[in-house]
Write a protein that holds these residues in place. Structure first.
Motif, PDB file in Angstrom:
ATOM      1  N   SER A 237      41.667  -4.500 -42.074  1.00 59.22           N
ATOM      2  CA  SER A 237      41.934  -4.598 -40.632  1.00 59.22           C
ATOM      3  C   SER A 237      41.772  -3.261 -39.923  1.00 59.22           C
ATOM      4  O   SER A 237      42.009  -2.192 -40.494  1.00 59.22           O
ATOM      5  N   TRP A 238      41.409  -3.365 -38.683  1.00 56.23           N
ATOM      6  CA  TRP A 238      41.365  -2.163 -37.852  1.00 56.23           C
ATOM      7  C   TRP A 238      42.769  -1.668 -37.530  1.00 56.23           C
ATOM      8  O   TRP A 238      42.984  -0.473 -37.304  1.00 56.23           O
TER       9      TRP A 238
ATOM     10  N   GLY B 235      31.917   0.507 -27.075  1.00 52.41           N
ATOM     11  CA  GLY B 235      31.833   0.118 -28.480  1.00 52.41           C
ATOM     12  C   GLY B 235      33.075  -0.467 -29.114  1.00 52.41           C
ATOM     13  O   GLY B 235      33.118  -0.597 -30.336  1.00 52.41           O
ATOM     14  N   TRP B 236      34.069  -0.830 -28.318  1.00 56.33           N
ATOM     15  CA  TRP B 236      35.292  -1.371 -28.928  1.00 56.33           C
ATOM     16  C   TRP B 236      35.059  -2.829 -29.327  1.00 56.33           C
ATOM     17  O   TRP B 236      34.826  -3.674 -28.456  1.00 56.33           O
ATOM     18  N   PRO B 237      35.148  -3.165 -30.613  1.00 54.29           N
ATOM     19  CA  PRO B 237      35.059  -4.573 -30.999  1.00 54.29           C
ATOM     20  C   PRO B 237      36.181  -5.377 -30.330  1.00 54.29           C
ATOM     21  O   PRO B 237      37.265  -4.846 -30.065  1.00 54.29           O
ATOM     22  N   VAL B 238      35.882  -6.637 -30.056  1.00 53.53           N
ATOM     23  CA  VAL B 238      36.856  -7.491 -29.388  1.00 53.53           C
ATOM     24  C   VAL B 238      38.190  -7.444 -30.128  1.00 53.53           C
ATOM     25  O   VAL B 238      38.239  -7.588 -31.351  1.00 53.53           O
ATOM     26  N   GLY B 239      39.233  -7.214 -29.392  1.00 53.40           N
ATOM     27  CA  GLY B 239      40.578  -7.222 -29.972  1.00 53.40           C
ATOM     28  C   GLY B 239      41.094  -5.864 -30.398  1.00 53.40           C
ATOM     29  O   GLY B 239      42.292  -5.690 -30.628  1.00 53.40           O
ATOM     30  N   THR B 240      40.211  -4.871 -30.505  1.00 54.42           N
ATOM     31  CA  THR B 240      40.668  -3.603 -31.060  1.00 54.42           C
ATOM     32  C   THR B 240      41.383  -2.720 -30.048  1.00 54.42           C
ATOM     33  O   THR B 240      42.150  -1.840 -30.446  1.00 54.42           O
TER      34      THR B 240
ATOM     35  N   VAL C 112      40.386  11.176 -32.254  1.00 53.38           N
ATOM     36  CA  VAL C 112      40.463  10.091 -33.233  1.00 53.38           C
ATOM     37  C   VAL C 112      39.185   9.280 -33.075  1.00 53.38           C
ATOM     38  O   VAL C 112      38.846   8.848 -31.966  1.00 53.38           O
ATOM     39  N   VAL C 113      38.476   9.115 -34.171  1.00 52.49           N
ATOM     40  CA  VAL C 113      37.172   8.455 -34.124  1.00 52.49           C
ATOM     41  C   VAL C 113      37.158   7.308 -35.126  1.00 52.49           C
ATOM     42  O   VAL C 113      37.596   7.467 -36.267  1.00 52.49           O
ATOM     43  N   PHE C 114      36.643   6.170 -34.685  1.00 50.14           N
ATOM     44  CA  PHE C 114      36.504   5.024 -35.577  1.00 50.14           C
ATOM     45  C   PHE C 114      35.022   4.768 -35.832  1.00 50.14           C
ATOM     46  O   PHE C 114      34.174   4.971 -34.942  1.00 50.14           O
ATOM     47  N   ASN C 115      34.745   4.292 -37.045  1.00 48.04           N
ATOM     48  CA  ASN C 115      33.362   4.131 -37.487  1.00 48.04           C
ATOM     49  C   ASN C 115      32.766   2.833 -36.948  1.00 48.04           C
ATOM     50  O   ASN C 115      33.115   1.739 -37.402  1.00 48.04           O
ATOM     51  N   ALA C 116      31.847   2.969 -36.004  1.00 49.63           N
ATOM     52  CA  ALA C 116      31.258   1.805 -35.334  1.00 49.63           C
ATOM     53  C   ALA C 116      30.366   0.992 -36.264  1.00 49.63           C
ATOM     54  O   ALA C 116      29.969  -0.125 -35.924  1.00 49.63           O
ATOM     55  N   GLU C 117      30.070   1.539 -37.434  1.00 52.19           N
ATOM     56  CA  GLU C 117      29.199   0.791 -38.353  1.00 52.19           C
ATOM     57  C   GLU C 117      29.983   0.020 -39.412  1.00 52.19           C
ATOM     58  O   GLU C 117      29.382  -0.675 -40.236  1.00 52.19           O
ATOM     59  N   ARG C 118      31.303   0.155 -39.372  1.00 53.01           N
ATOM     60  CA  ARG C 118      32.106  -0.584 -40.361  1.00 53.01           C
ATOM     61  C   ARG C 118      32.415  -1.983 -39.826  1.00 53.01           C
ATOM     62  O   ARG C 118      33.563  -2.321 -39.522  1.00 53.01           O
ATOM     63  N   ASP C 119      31.369  -2.811 -39.754  1.00 52.18           N
ATOM     64  CA  ASP C 119      31.581  -4.155 -39.204  1.00 52.18           C
ATOM     65  C   ASP C 119      32.191  -5.099 -40.231  1.00 52.18           C
ATOM     66  O   ASP C 119      32.336  -6.295 -39.981  1.00 52.18           O
ATOM     67  N   ASP C 120      32.551  -4.574 -41.397  1.00 51.67           N
ATOM     68  CA  ASP C 120      33.276  -5.386 -42.379  1.00 51.67           C
ATOM     69  C   ASP C 120      34.766  -5.459 -42.064  1.00 51.67           C
ATOM     70  O   ASP C 120      35.484  -6.276 -42.646  1.00 51.67           O
ATOM     71  N   LEU C 121      35.236  -4.612 -41.175  1.00 53.53           N
ATOM     72  CA  LEU C 121      36.662  -4.622 -40.814  1.00 53.53           C
ATOM     73  C   LEU C 121      36.885  -5.536 -39.617  1.00 53.53           C
ATOM     74  O   LEU C 121      35.991  -5.733 -38.791  1.00 53.53           O
TER      75      LEU C 121
ATOM     76  N   TRP D 128      34.755   5.360 -30.492  1.00 51.22           N
ATOM     77  CA  TRP D 128      33.980   4.807 -31.602  1.00 51.22           C
ATOM     78  C   TRP D 128      32.695   5.617 -31.715  1.00 51.22           C
ATOM     79  O   TRP D 128      32.071   5.953 -30.706  1.00 51.22           O
ATOM     80  N   SER D 129      32.317   5.885 -32.956  1.00 53.11           N
ATOM     81  CA  SER D 129      31.151   6.716 -33.171  1.00 53.11           C
ATOM     82  C   SER D 129      30.450   6.278 -34.459  1.00 53.11           C
ATOM     83  O   SER D 129      31.039   5.593 -35.295  1.00 53.11           O
ATOM     84  N   ARG D 130      29.193   6.700 -34.592  1.00 55.15           N
ATOM     85  CA  ARG D 130      28.446   6.390 -35.804  1.00 55.15           C
ATOM     86  C   ARG D 130      28.403   7.625 -36.695  1.00 55.15           C
ATOM     87  O   ARG D 130      28.408   8.757 -36.193  1.00 55.15           O
ATOM     88  N   PRO D 131      28.360   7.422 -38.002  1.00 56.44           N
ATOM     89  CA  PRO D 131      28.291   8.577 -38.913  1.00 56.44           C
ATOM     90  C   PRO D 131      27.155   9.505 -38.517  1.00 56.44           C
ATOM     91  O   PRO D 131      26.059   9.059 -38.188  1.00 56.44           O
ATOM     92  N   GLY D 132      27.445  10.789 -38.514  1.00 57.47           N
ATOM     93  CA  GLY D 132      26.427  11.772 -38.181  1.00 57.47           C
ATOM     94  C   GLY D 132      26.274  12.044 -36.703  1.00 57.47           C
ATOM     95  O   GLY D 132      25.574  12.975 -36.305  1.00 57.47           O
ATOM     96  N   GLU D 133      26.934  11.264 -35.878  1.00 58.13           N
ATOM     97  CA  GLU D 133      26.738  11.388 -34.434  1.00 58.13           C
ATOM     98  C   GLU D 133      27.579  12.501 -33.821  1.00 58.13           C
ATOM     99  O   GLU D 133      27.129  13.200 -32.921  1.00 58.13           O
ATOM    100  N   SER D 134      28.782  12.670 -34.294  1.00 54.42           N
ATOM    101  CA  SER D 134      29.731  13.514 -33.577  1.00 54.42           C
ATOM    102  C   SER D 134      29.790  14.954 -34.071  1.00 54.42           C
ATOM    103  O   SER D 134      30.298  15.824 -33.375  1.00 54.42           O
ATOM    104  N   GLY D 135      29.320  15.203 -35.288  1.00 51.89           N
ATOM    105  CA  GLY D 135      29.517  16.524 -35.855  1.00 51.89           C
ATOM    106  C   GLY D 135      30.901  16.729 -36.438  1.00 51.89           C
ATOM    107  O   GLY D 135      31.262  17.821 -36.848  1.00 51.89           O
TER     108      GLY D 135
END
Ligand code: ZN
Length: 269
Positions: free
Chosen positions: A201-202, A89-94, A182-191, A146-153
Protein backbone atom coordinates in the motif's frame (compact mmCIF):
# COMPACT_ATOMS: atom_id res chain seq x y z
CA UNK A 1 20.36 40.68 6.09
CA UNK A 2 21.97 42.56 8.91
CA UNK A 3 21.13 40.00 11.49
CA UNK A 4 22.89 37.17 9.75
CA UNK A 5 25.67 36.07 12.05
CA UNK A 6 29.07 36.42 10.44
CA UNK A 7 31.82 33.90 10.59
CA UNK A 8 29.43 31.46 12.02
CA UNK A 9 29.62 28.02 10.71
CA UNK A 10 26.43 26.40 9.67
CA UNK A 11 25.88 22.86 8.92
CA UNK A 12 23.15 21.65 6.71
CA UNK A 13 22.51 18.02 6.40
CA UNK A 14 20.25 16.41 3.92
CA UNK A 15 19.64 12.77 4.26
CA UNK A 16 17.96 10.68 1.65
CA UNK A 17 16.47 7.84 3.55
CA UNK A 18 14.89 5.35 1.29
CA UNK A 19 12.17 2.86 1.80
CA UNK A 20 13.27 -0.39 0.37
CA UNK A 21 11.28 -2.11 -2.28
CA UNK A 22 9.18 -5.11 -1.45
CA UNK A 23 11.94 -7.16 -3.03
CA UNK A 24 14.27 -5.85 -0.37
CA UNK A 25 17.04 -5.18 -2.81
CA UNK A 26 19.85 -2.95 -1.75
CA UNK A 27 20.17 -0.01 0.57
CA UNK A 28 19.62 3.58 -0.32
CA UNK A 29 22.19 6.29 -0.14
CA UNK A 30 22.36 8.99 2.46
CA UNK A 31 24.10 12.20 1.59
CA UNK A 32 25.51 14.64 4.09
CA UNK A 33 25.91 18.24 3.05
CA UNK A 34 28.13 20.42 5.21
CA UNK A 35 27.75 24.05 4.35
CA UNK A 36 29.54 27.13 5.54
CA UNK A 37 27.46 30.22 5.38
CA UNK A 38 30.05 32.74 4.26
CA UNK A 39 31.67 30.49 1.75
CA UNK A 40 29.05 28.24 0.32
CA UNK A 41 31.32 25.34 -0.30
CA UNK A 42 29.87 21.99 0.52
CA UNK A 43 31.05 18.53 1.24
CA UNK A 44 28.93 15.56 0.47
CA UNK A 45 29.77 12.35 2.16
CA UNK A 46 27.79 9.56 0.65
CA UNK A 47 27.43 6.74 3.07
CA UNK A 48 25.28 3.69 3.32
CA UNK A 49 21.73 4.09 4.52
CA UNK A 50 22.99 1.79 7.27
CA UNK A 51 23.95 4.97 9.09
CA UNK A 52 20.33 5.05 10.11
CA UNK A 53 21.18 2.29 12.56
CA UNK A 54 23.58 4.49 14.48
CA UNK A 55 22.87 4.41 18.17
CA UNK A 56 21.11 1.11 17.65
CA UNK A 57 17.52 0.72 18.59
CA UNK A 58 16.80 0.15 22.24
CA UNK A 59 13.12 1.04 22.33
CA UNK A 60 12.16 -0.18 18.90
CA UNK A 61 13.20 2.95 17.05
CA UNK A 62 16.23 4.85 15.85
CA UNK A 63 16.63 8.52 15.10
CA UNK A 64 18.22 10.01 12.05
CA UNK A 65 20.79 11.95 14.06
CA UNK A 66 21.41 13.41 17.50
CA UNK A 67 22.73 16.73 18.70
CA UNK A 68 25.55 17.10 21.18
CA UNK A 69 23.07 17.19 24.05
CA UNK A 70 21.89 13.73 23.09
CA UNK A 71 18.48 14.87 21.92
CA UNK A 72 17.28 13.78 18.50
CA UNK A 73 17.66 16.24 15.67
CA UNK A 74 14.04 17.30 15.45
CA UNK A 75 11.44 19.85 14.42
CA UNK A 76 10.19 22.64 16.65
CA UNK A 77 6.92 21.27 18.03
CA UNK A 78 5.75 24.78 18.86
CA UNK A 79 5.09 25.64 15.22
CA UNK A 80 3.53 23.67 12.37
CA UNK A 81 5.62 21.51 10.11
CA UNK A 82 4.54 22.92 6.76
CA UNK A 83 4.19 20.97 3.53
CA UNK A 84 3.60 21.99 -0.08
CA UNK A 85 2.26 19.55 -2.62
CA UNK A 86 3.41 19.18 -6.21
CA UNK A 87 0.03 18.29 -7.70
CA UNK A 88 1.14 16.19 -10.66
CA UNK A 89 1.00 12.43 -10.79
CA UNK A 90 -0.95 11.47 -7.68
CA UNK A 91 -2.65 8.09 -8.22
CA UNK A 92 -6.34 8.15 -7.35
CA UNK A 93 -6.80 7.94 -3.61
CA UNK A 94 -3.25 8.77 -2.60
CA UNK A 95 -3.91 12.37 -1.59
CA UNK A 96 -6.27 10.92 0.99
CA UNK A 97 -3.55 8.49 2.03
CA UNK A 98 -1.20 11.42 2.57
CA UNK A 99 -3.68 13.34 4.66
CA UNK A 100 -4.56 10.31 6.78
CA UNK A 101 -0.88 9.51 7.24
CA UNK A 102 -0.21 13.04 8.40
CA UNK A 103 -3.10 12.86 10.85
CA UNK A 104 -1.76 9.62 12.28
CA UNK A 105 1.79 10.93 12.64
CA UNK A 106 0.57 14.17 14.18
CA UNK A 107 -1.37 12.23 16.79
CA UNK A 108 1.64 10.05 17.60
CA UNK A 109 4.19 12.86 17.74
CA UNK A 110 2.27 15.85 19.02
CA UNK A 111 3.54 17.80 16.03
CA UNK A 112 1.18 19.80 13.86
CA UNK A 113 1.56 18.80 10.22
CA UNK A 114 0.03 21.31 7.85
CA UNK A 115 -0.40 21.33 4.07
CA UNK A 116 -0.11 24.99 3.15
CA UNK A 117 -0.64 24.79 -0.61
CA UNK A 118 0.47 23.50 -3.97
CA UNK A 119 3.61 24.32 -5.90
CA UNK A 120 5.11 23.89 -9.34
CA UNK A 121 8.49 23.27 -7.75
CA UNK A 122 10.06 19.92 -8.58
CA UNK A 123 12.21 17.76 -6.28
CA UNK A 124 15.93 18.34 -6.58
CA UNK A 125 19.14 17.10 -5.06
CA UNK A 126 20.20 20.70 -4.54
CA UNK A 127 16.90 22.17 -3.36
CA UNK A 128 17.51 25.21 -1.22
CA UNK A 129 15.84 25.24 2.19
CA UNK A 130 15.38 29.01 1.95
CA UNK A 131 13.55 30.32 -1.12
CA UNK A 132 12.09 33.71 -0.20
CA UNK A 133 10.98 34.50 -3.75
CA UNK A 134 8.81 31.41 -3.80
CA UNK A 135 7.80 30.86 -0.19
CA UNK A 136 8.51 34.11 1.60
CA UNK A 137 11.02 34.77 4.34
CA UNK A 138 10.74 31.48 6.13
CA UNK A 139 12.26 28.05 5.72
CA UNK A 140 10.85 26.42 2.62
CA UNK A 141 7.98 24.07 3.35
CA UNK A 142 8.59 20.36 2.90
CA UNK A 143 8.03 19.49 -0.75
CA UNK A 144 5.94 16.36 -1.38
CA UNK A 145 6.02 15.09 -4.96
CA UNK A 146 5.86 12.10 -7.24
CA UNK A 147 8.94 11.54 -9.32
CA UNK A 148 10.58 8.96 -11.56
CA UNK A 149 13.91 7.31 -10.75
CA UNK A 150 16.76 9.43 -12.02
CA UNK A 151 14.63 12.52 -12.42
CA UNK A 152 15.26 14.44 -9.24
CA UNK A 153 18.92 13.92 -8.45
CA UNK A 154 17.91 12.65 -5.03
CA UNK A 155 18.94 9.08 -5.73
CA UNK A 156 15.51 7.51 -6.11
CA UNK A 157 16.01 4.07 -7.61
CA UNK A 158 13.69 1.77 -9.53
CA UNK A 159 13.24 -0.50 -6.52
CA UNK A 160 12.46 2.31 -4.08
CA UNK A 161 8.92 3.15 -3.12
CA UNK A 162 9.96 6.60 -2.12
CA UNK A 163 12.48 8.58 -0.15
CA UNK A 164 12.65 11.30 2.41
CA UNK A 165 15.29 13.99 2.60
CA UNK A 166 15.00 15.96 5.84
CA UNK A 167 17.07 19.13 6.04
CA UNK A 168 18.63 20.24 9.31
CA UNK A 169 20.34 23.58 9.86
CA UNK A 170 22.34 25.05 12.68
CA UNK A 171 25.76 24.82 14.18
CA UNK A 172 27.40 21.43 14.33
CA UNK A 173 25.87 19.39 17.08
CA UNK A 174 22.98 21.84 17.52
CA UNK A 175 20.82 21.37 14.50
CA UNK A 176 17.10 21.65 13.90
CA UNK A 177 14.99 20.17 11.16
CA UNK A 178 13.53 23.00 9.11
CA UNK A 179 12.70 21.70 5.64
CA UNK A 180 12.98 18.72 3.37
CA UNK A 181 11.52 16.69 0.56
CA UNK A 182 9.42 13.56 0.36
CA UNK A 183 9.30 11.83 -3.00
CA UNK A 184 7.23 8.86 -4.11
CA UNK A 185 8.17 6.62 -7.01
CA UNK A 186 5.75 7.26 -9.87
CA UNK A 187 6.81 4.04 -11.56
CA UNK A 188 5.82 1.75 -8.71
CA UNK A 189 2.39 0.99 -10.13
CA UNK A 190 2.38 -2.30 -8.23
CA UNK A 191 1.43 -0.41 -5.06
CA UNK A 192 -2.15 0.49 -4.25
CA UNK A 193 -3.88 3.36 -2.50
CA UNK A 194 -5.31 2.65 0.90
CA UNK A 195 -4.05 0.65 3.81
CA UNK A 196 -4.89 -2.93 2.95
CA UNK A 197 -1.39 -4.20 3.56
CA UNK A 198 1.89 -2.62 4.55
CA UNK A 199 3.80 -4.44 1.81
CA UNK A 200 1.58 -3.30 -1.02
CA UNK A 201 0.00 0.00 0.00
CA UNK A 202 0.93 3.59 -0.51
CA UNK A 203 -0.33 4.37 2.98
CA UNK A 204 2.45 2.40 4.63
CA UNK A 205 4.97 4.00 2.30
CA UNK A 206 3.74 7.46 3.20
CA UNK A 207 3.81 6.77 6.92
CA UNK A 208 7.35 5.44 6.60
CA UNK A 209 8.73 8.31 4.54
CA UNK A 210 7.01 11.01 6.57
CA UNK A 211 8.35 9.45 9.75
CA UNK A 212 11.85 9.72 8.27
CA UNK A 213 11.09 13.36 7.56
CA UNK A 214 10.18 13.83 11.21
CA UNK A 215 13.53 12.42 12.28
CA UNK A 216 13.27 8.64 12.52
CA UNK A 217 15.68 6.13 11.05
CA UNK A 218 15.27 2.46 10.25
CA UNK A 219 14.86 -0.55 12.47
CA UNK A 220 15.10 -4.18 11.60
CA UNK A 221 12.00 -5.39 13.43
CA UNK A 222 9.36 -6.17 10.83
CA UNK A 223 6.64 -5.32 13.33
CA UNK A 224 7.55 -1.67 12.93
CA UNK A 225 6.67 0.48 9.93
CA UNK A 226 10.20 1.87 10.15
CA UNK A 227 11.51 -1.57 9.35
CA UNK A 228 14.07 -1.70 6.59
CA UNK A 229 12.20 -4.66 5.21
CA UNK A 230 8.53 -4.04 5.92
CA UNK A 231 6.72 -7.33 5.88
CA UNK A 232 3.09 -8.06 5.26
CA UNK A 233 0.42 -7.15 7.76
CA UNK A 234 -1.76 -4.32 8.96
CA UNK A 235 -0.74 -0.77 8.23
CA UNK A 236 -0.37 0.35 11.81
CA UNK A 237 2.40 2.09 13.66
CA UNK A 238 4.28 -0.40 15.79
CA UNK A 239 5.10 0.24 19.45
CA UNK A 240 8.62 1.32 18.57
CA UNK A 241 7.34 3.60 15.82
CA UNK A 242 5.08 5.30 18.34
CA UNK A 243 7.84 5.68 20.92
CA UNK A 244 10.12 7.09 18.26
CA UNK A 245 7.55 9.59 17.05
CA UNK A 246 7.00 10.71 20.61
CA UNK A 247 10.75 11.07 21.08
CA UNK A 248 11.12 13.38 18.06
CA UNK A 249 7.83 15.10 18.80
CA UNK A 250 6.43 17.47 21.35
CA UNK A 251 7.60 15.84 24.56
CA UNK A 252 10.94 17.66 24.70
CA UNK A 253 9.29 21.04 24.33
CA UNK A 254 9.88 23.94 21.99
CA UNK A 255 13.01 24.11 19.90
CA UNK A 256 13.09 27.41 18.01
CA UNK A 257 15.10 26.88 14.82
CA UNK A 258 17.64 29.35 13.47
CA UNK A 259 16.00 32.25 11.63
CA UNK A 260 15.39 31.56 7.97
CA UNK A 261 18.28 32.81 5.89
CA UNK A 262 20.27 31.89 2.81
CA UNK A 263 22.03 28.57 2.97
CA UNK A 264 23.82 27.52 -0.15
CA UNK A 265 24.18 23.96 -1.14
CA UNK A 266 26.72 22.98 -3.73
CA UNK A 267 27.40 19.27 -3.94
CA UNK A 268 31.00 18.28 -4.06
CA UNK A 269 33.59 15.91 -2.77
ZN1 ZN B 1 13.23 4.13 4.96
Amino acid sequence: MDDVPTNRRWALALGALTLLAASGVGLGALGLWLVTEQRPSATITAVSDGVAYQGASTDGYTVWDRNDDGQPVRWDPCRPVEFVIAPDGWPVGTRTDLELSMDRLAAASGLELSIVGETDERPSGTRLPYQPERYGERWAPVLVAWSRPGESGLGLRDVDRGLAAPVAVGADGDRSLVSGQVVFNAERDDLEPGAADRATSWRSTMLHELAHLLGLGHVQDEDELMSTFPGEGPVELGPGDRRGLAAVGAELGCRPPPPAQPVEVSPGG
